[in-house]
Scaffold this motif. Structure first.
Motif: not given
Length: 272
Positions: A120, A124, A126-128, A131-132, A135, A216, A219-220
């Motif tokens: 990502p 960015k 924030s992910f749903t 969306e996570a 990736h 998620r 990633l955040e």
């Protein structure tokens, strides 16, 4: 080497990181925590960042560990993160070994491993869940080797765990989960045996937001720290059946039911 910087890092955090790194390099034991134990996750990640900045190792992935109640309420998070160095990642084969620090802490954990297919944007944060998941390009069964030169790393709580690379010392990658997008794997009963005795059973569906929730979270979390995750990196999404202490010579069997089974033998970590 990580691009994490130690600019404005408190000297005590740099010293703690240095002592953990030296103990890991020399495969030595740390009978006591090297310094004042961190009391918050933020303080612990400062130490982890300092250690990453000092390390010449290449990061090949990240482990996500669960923080269960009531500690999740105390620390304000239900997961934690730590780097997995590329030199400690291997594919399962006959004779596979997991390395632990003698006179330190050692455990084996059955986990689902997710591989990053496309990274990502760093901006960015924030992910749903969808969306996570977008990736990810592969999911495998696996075994995480949790180990630290400090034997009390788990007893002193999540912040101390975070401060020594999240208590990680390796990842063993098993066979792929072919139908992972359906998330049916999350309802498979996973059993771990040590020396032929069942020590834990669980399902990934027991995780908050499932194993994808761990992706998620990571990633955040990394975005907030300004750390880029790379295509090809692995994410160890959390112990499915629990954290199982092991010692040298133990035989670990992780049975993922219809998804496959894998084994390893625990050996002593050698000086680098």
């Amino acid at each position: 080497m990580s691009e994490t910087k130690t600019v404005n890092t408190p000297p005590h955090a740099v010293e703690t990181a240095s002592r953990f790194l030296e103990a890991r390099r020399s495969a030595a034991s740390l009978p006591d925590y090297p310094g004042s134990p961190p009391v918050s996750l933020d303080e612990a990640y400062v130490i982890q960042d300092a250690a990453l900045s000092q390390s010449a190792e290449t990061v090949g992935g990240w482990k996500v560990g669960r923080i269960n109640p009531p500690l999740s309420n105390q620390y304000g998070a239900d997961r934690l993160a730590g780097p997995i160095f590329a030199s400690t990642i291997s594919r399962v084969e006959p004779g596979s070994t997991g390395r632990i620090f003698s006179k330190g802490f050692g455990a084996a954990e059955a986990e689902f491993l997710f591989r990053i297919g496309n990274a990502p944007d760093l901006g960015k944060t924030s992910f749903t869940l969808e969306e996570a998941a977008a990736h990810i390009d592969a999911v495998h069964i696996g075994i995480e080797i949790a180990s630290s030169p400090f034997p009390g790393i788990n007893e002193l709580g999540p912040a101390v765990t975070v401060s020594d690379f999240g208590n990680n010392n390796g990842l063993i990658i098993g066979v792929p989960v072919n139908d992972w997008k359906s998330e049916a794997f999350a309802d498979v009963d996973v059993h771990v045996k040590i020396n032929g005795v069942v020590v834990g059973t669980g399902r990934a569906s027991g995780f908050t937001d499932g194993a994808v929730g761990s992706v998620r979270f990571l990633l955040e979390h990394l975005a907030r720290r300004g750390i880029a995750i790379k295509a090809g990196d692995w994410i160890s999404t959390g112990a499915v059946s629990g954290v199982h202490p092991v010692k040298e010579g133990d035989r670990v069997e992780a049975n993922f039911g219809s998804l496959g089974m894998m084994e390893c033998t625990i050996v002593a970590q050698q000086a680098q």
